[in-house]
Enzyme design. Structure first.
Site, mmCIF file in Angstrom:
data_model
loop_
_atom_site.group_PDB
_atom_site.id
_atom_site.type_symbol
_atom_site.label_atom_id
_atom_site.label_comp_id
_atom_site.label_asym_id
_atom_site.label_seq_id
_atom_site.Cartn_x
_atom_site.Cartn_y
_atom_site.Cartn_z
ATOM 1 N N ASP B 121 40.497 -52.876 -48.203
ATOM 2 C CA ASP B 121 41.873 -52.596 -48.589
ATOM 3 C C ASP B 121 42.801 -53.540 -47.821
ATOM 4 O OD1 ASP B 121 43.850 -51.232 -49.962
ATOM 5 O OD2 ASP B 121 44.086 -49.709 -48.418
ATOM 6 N N TYR B 123 46.949 -55.269 -47.413
ATOM 7 C CA TYR B 123 48.255 -54.771 -46.933
ATOM 8 C C TYR B 123 49.265 -55.867 -47.247
ATOM 9 C CZ TYR B 123 50.954 -52.343 -43.146
ATOM 10 O OH TYR B 123 51.854 -51.625 -42.394
ATOM 11 N N HIS B 128 56.324 -53.166 -48.280
ATOM 12 C CA HIS B 128 55.580 -52.007 -47.784
ATOM 13 C C HIS B 128 55.296 -52.149 -46.287
ATOM 14 C CE1 HIS B 128 52.628 -48.792 -47.494
ATOM 15 N NE2 HIS B 128 51.739 -49.654 -47.042
ATOM 16 N N ARG B 137 56.510 -47.839 -36.048
ATOM 17 C CA ARG B 137 56.730 -48.551 -34.784
ATOM 18 C C ARG B 137 58.197 -48.936 -34.673
ATOM 19 N NH1 ARG B 137 52.548 -50.914 -37.362
ATOM 20 N NH2 ARG B 137 53.924 -52.595 -37.998
ATOM 21 N N GLU B 194 48.894 -44.185 -52.649
ATOM 22 C CA GLU B 194 49.237 -45.600 -52.512
ATOM 23 C C GLU B 194 48.888 -46.262 -53.840
ATOM 24 O OE1 GLU B 194 47.482 -47.270 -48.917
ATOM 25 O OE2 GLU B 194 49.221 -46.558 -47.798
ATOM 26 N N GLU B 196 48.039 -49.207 -55.996
ATOM 27 C CA GLU B 196 47.475 -50.524 -55.689
ATOM 28 C C GLU B 196 46.777 -51.112 -56.916
ATOM 29 O OE1 GLU B 196 45.282 -50.790 -52.066
ATOM 30 O OE2 GLU B 196 46.379 -49.161 -51.092
ATOM 31 N N ASP B 228 44.981 -45.172 -53.495
ATOM 32 C CA ASP B 228 44.346 -45.032 -52.181
ATOM 33 C C ASP B 228 45.007 -43.849 -51.461
ATOM 34 O OD1 ASP B 228 42.686 -45.750 -50.064
ATOM 35 O OD2 ASP B 228 44.241 -46.972 -49.140
ATOM 36 N N ARG B 232 49.055 -38.934 -44.125
ATOM 37 C CA ARG B 232 49.887 -39.676 -43.166
ATOM 38 C C ARG B 232 49.875 -39.088 -41.772
ATOM 39 N NH1 ARG B 232 49.976 -44.371 -45.706
ATOM 40 N NH2 ARG B 232 50.935 -44.216 -47.766
ATOM 41 N N GLN B 235 46.717 -40.117 -40.215
ATOM 42 C CA GLN B 235 46.741 -41.559 -39.981
ATOM 43 C C GLN B 235 47.520 -41.932 -38.728
ATOM 44 O OE1 GLN B 235 48.251 -43.698 -43.388
ATOM 45 N NE2 GLN B 235 48.092 -45.710 -42.428
ATOM 46 N N TYR B 239 45.151 -43.875 -35.820
ATOM 47 C CA TYR B 239 44.969 -45.275 -36.222
ATOM 48 C C TYR B 239 44.984 -46.291 -35.085
ATOM 49 C CZ TYR B 239 49.708 -47.241 -35.880
ATOM 50 O OH TYR B 239 50.902 -47.735 -35.419
ATOM 51 N N LYS B 248 42.050 -41.968 -44.796
ATOM 52 C CA LYS B 248 41.846 -42.681 -46.055
ATOM 53 C C LYS B 248 40.458 -42.447 -46.651
ATOM 54 C CE LYS B 248 45.462 -45.689 -45.579
ATOM 55 N NZ LYS B 248 46.368 -46.154 -46.650
ATOM 56 N N THR B 252 39.289 -42.335 -52.812
ATOM 57 C CA THR B 252 40.033 -43.463 -53.367
ATOM 58 C C THR B 252 39.742 -43.454 -54.863
ATOM 59 O OG1 THR B 252 39.704 -44.735 -51.333
ATOM 60 C CG2 THR B 252 40.368 -45.966 -53.295
ATOM 61 N N THR B 341 49.311 -51.152 -50.814
ATOM 62 C CA THR B 341 50.388 -50.511 -51.555
ATOM 63 C C THR B 341 51.334 -51.555 -52.129
ATOM 64 O OG1 THR B 341 50.257 -48.694 -50.007
ATOM 65 C CG2 THR B 341 52.228 -48.800 -51.391
ATOM 66 N N GLU B 355 57.232 -44.133 -48.201
ATOM 67 C CA GLU B 355 58.408 -44.996 -48.339
ATOM 68 C C GLU B 355 59.451 -44.363 -49.256
ATOM 69 O OE1 GLU B 355 55.571 -48.338 -49.399
ATOM 70 O OE2 GLU B 355 57.377 -49.442 -48.846
#
Lengths: 408, 408
Positions: B121, B123, B128, B137, B194, B196, B228, B232, B235, B239, B248, B252, B341, B355
């Protein structure tokens, strides 16, 4: 002096009747005929041939070119086959049948013994995770806040799991030179090993089924040694925020022998004391201990450089399996999960060169020169053993790999 | 009014002769007989049956229960099969043979059309990645320094890739409540999607072989839609430092139809301008454009909530494949890699609820109530189309999934 029978092993042989690991082999006269063998001393028992001659009910499972069908058959079958093979090797009544079916190891080619479904790599050594934290994130606490609450892990590339002996070609990739803000491209300059222990899933799960700690032995078929080759310069540049990718995906070597989990009963030992209380699904304070006293040796070009002690791992393989399935993710026959780098508290117990040389600051002094990371032509060999019953030793198959130069 | 032939499609049907996606289906009278079908309008052509009747040289490939053998056959065979199937559907000479072999979609069960080897997967949406960076962050720059130098990606769980329509059971796991320093265990409270686009590898590589940008079309067989699913809260707790794992790995979903890459020739478009110069193996400034103008719609319980534009993705699928193999990692037939995503610059172009609701701060107002994350019983459906030749549309198969309550 009469020719000794290959059934008479020297005392203390780590591949004796308490071990009986499975592999897949061919011989020069039939290079396409992959079949299942069991290692005994320095020989391989052609189990398919013996089973057929003796009319074993397991002849079909033992005549496959991969271990997967045997692995999928479930624990009662694993136990029955193991008992049957042990009988062939130890009951004098079978000696004349079995002896001609023992092929010297030197005369066989060993293959990847099972088809890998998904490959997961954990990060279960507190010493390793702390050392890496100190080097990669010097501004932070060495261990992240989640580390003692759950076994940290990630998925690796199943398609590049290779059998011991396969050359490892130095990978190309991006790295960020010290002080630069733009990456450069080329062969990794920090090629490393990770000495790990791998667990091979036999019995699959149904969707949504979780594997409690007490069901670990119903799902895990056996144990391998694993070298999770790593390109540290690629890793430190790429790993934020989604984890290692190309730094690990080029090759993961596993031993050609899968030792049944049952062979490690005498090696079970308590894991380290838990510093924090664990959530119920991980709480092993009231279960039989699932730590394993496996003692690894890492040799570089024949010289021992480290003795990682698997018994020091904070998270057990049973906890890792419980965690991996607690969200309802299914297991498939052939799933492989590795422990993460095995590092003990002492310098000579560290399971990778990153830690052994402290990111290159403290080179290793070897008879053939100093080393920080691996040079082309270097050969790394992992070996390991665990205590067996009655003072015996259970040898794990070696994992060896030689570094080939990068290709354009 | 005479019964219309299923060969006569309404004008603008997105599953017309320029599309011809492959799937694997069964019918009620033979529920074990999985075979390859091609979607045409609202029907499925039983390609194995037609091939056998007409003595096609591709009968064997089309009579398999999975697409993998066809995918492995390589681009010249893909092109030949596609041309042959198009001939069957459009040349009046075949009408009487073909018409009875068109099964209404409503009468078939669709299955996962290929065996997934490794699942990766990426990114690749700048919007996104920036939005997630701002939320996860907040103290840092939204995009990490590596993001515009390489396509960030990670390996996911191949064994839990499921076909559209499979229920998605809410996963259990650890999460850290706001302000707490000890995690709690239970069903995820932030279950997300997600949206995709996935790329399915047909032609494998030899060990060490790298796939340059210009060879993308020789290796990628086709395109799927991918959801996907993501937890959250799991995650954000798990992570660091090795990336998403249980958040995840529970499921899927992929579309039941794999559209050949060749169907997207008219949809090729230039990717966004590159802000930083790229290393040679990723530099697409002098190649034909490999962006794809695929327009996705995300619907929640039937109400459209977003229109993610794939053309805005910073990294192309060709760059992702070049990156994934630049370290020498092999490709296998059945490898699936997803874009990450798809989110455009506008709010109504965002491809996940994280989002769309800004981590739950701005709930969606829907006719059946407000939503931050998914509730039990919610159904999410992704659909998509791309411009085809001569003003036609190329429809991608839908991906749908309904949330089932967590199980104890």
């Amino acid at each position: 002096m009469p020719q000794q029978s290959p059934l008479d092993l020297p005392e203390g042989d780590p591949f004796g009747p308490h071990n009986l690991p499975y592999g897949v082999f061919t011989t020069a006269d039939a290079p396409e005929h992959r079949r299942i063998g069991v290692r005994y001393g320095d020989h391989v028992l052609d189990t398919a041939a013996v089973a057929a001659m003796l009319g074993s009910p397991h002849t079909d499972l033992l005549s496959q070119p991969l271990l997967n069908p045997l692995m999928a058959a479930g624990r009662p079958v694993w136990d029955a086959v193991r008992a049957e093979v042990r009988g062939w090797l130890t009951d004098p009544a079978y000696q004349t049948t079995v002896e001609p079916m023992l092929v010297p190891l030197a005369e066989v080619t060993l293959h990847l013994p099972f088809e890998v479904a998904d490959y997961v790599d954990f990060y279960a050594s507190e010493h390793h995770a702390s050392n890496v934290g100190r080097m990669f994130r010097p501004q932070d606490e060495p261990l992240l806040p989640n580390w003692k609450h759950l076994p940290i892990g990630y998925h690796g590339r199943a398609g590049t799991v290779v059998v011991s002996g396969t050359p490892v070609v130095r990978p190309l990739g991006q790295r960020l030179p010290a002080g630069a803000d733009t990456p450069v491209f080329g062969p990794t300059q920090r090629l490393d090993i990770e000495a790990e222990v791998g667990f091979v899933v036999g019995t699959p799960t149904a969707p949504g089924e979780r594997v409690p700690l007490t069901s670990f032995r119903d799902h895990v078929f056996g144990v391998t040694l694993v070298n999770d080759w790593s390109a540290r310069d690629l890793q430190s540049w790429e790993y934020r925020p989604l984890g290692p990718f190309l730094a690990k995906s080029f090759a993961t070597s596993v031993s050609a022998w899968v030792t049944p989990l049952a062979a490690f009963d005498a090696a079970r030992t308590a894991p380290p004391a838990r510093d924090l209380p664990l959530l119920d699904y991980l709480d092993d304070s009231a279960t039989e201990p699932d730590g394993l006293d496996i003692r690894i040796e890492v040799a570089l070009n024949g010289h021992p450089v480290s003795y990682p002690p698997f018994a020091t791992m904070y998270w057990t393989a049973a906890q890792q399996l419980a965690h991996m399935t607690v969200n309802g993710a299914t297991l498939r026959t052939g799933d492989l999960y590795a422990s993460g780098t095995v590092s003990g508290p002492e310098r000579e117990q560290r399971g990778c060169l990153l830690e052994l040389t402290w990111s290159g600051r403290d080179p290793l002094e070897l008879p053939d020169g100093t080393r920080t990371f691996l040079l082309d032509g270097d050969e790394v060999t992992l070996t390991a053993w665990a205590p067996g019953p009655d003072g015996s030793r259970i040898g794990l198959g070696e994992v060896t790999g030689r570094i080939a130069a990068a290709t354009d």
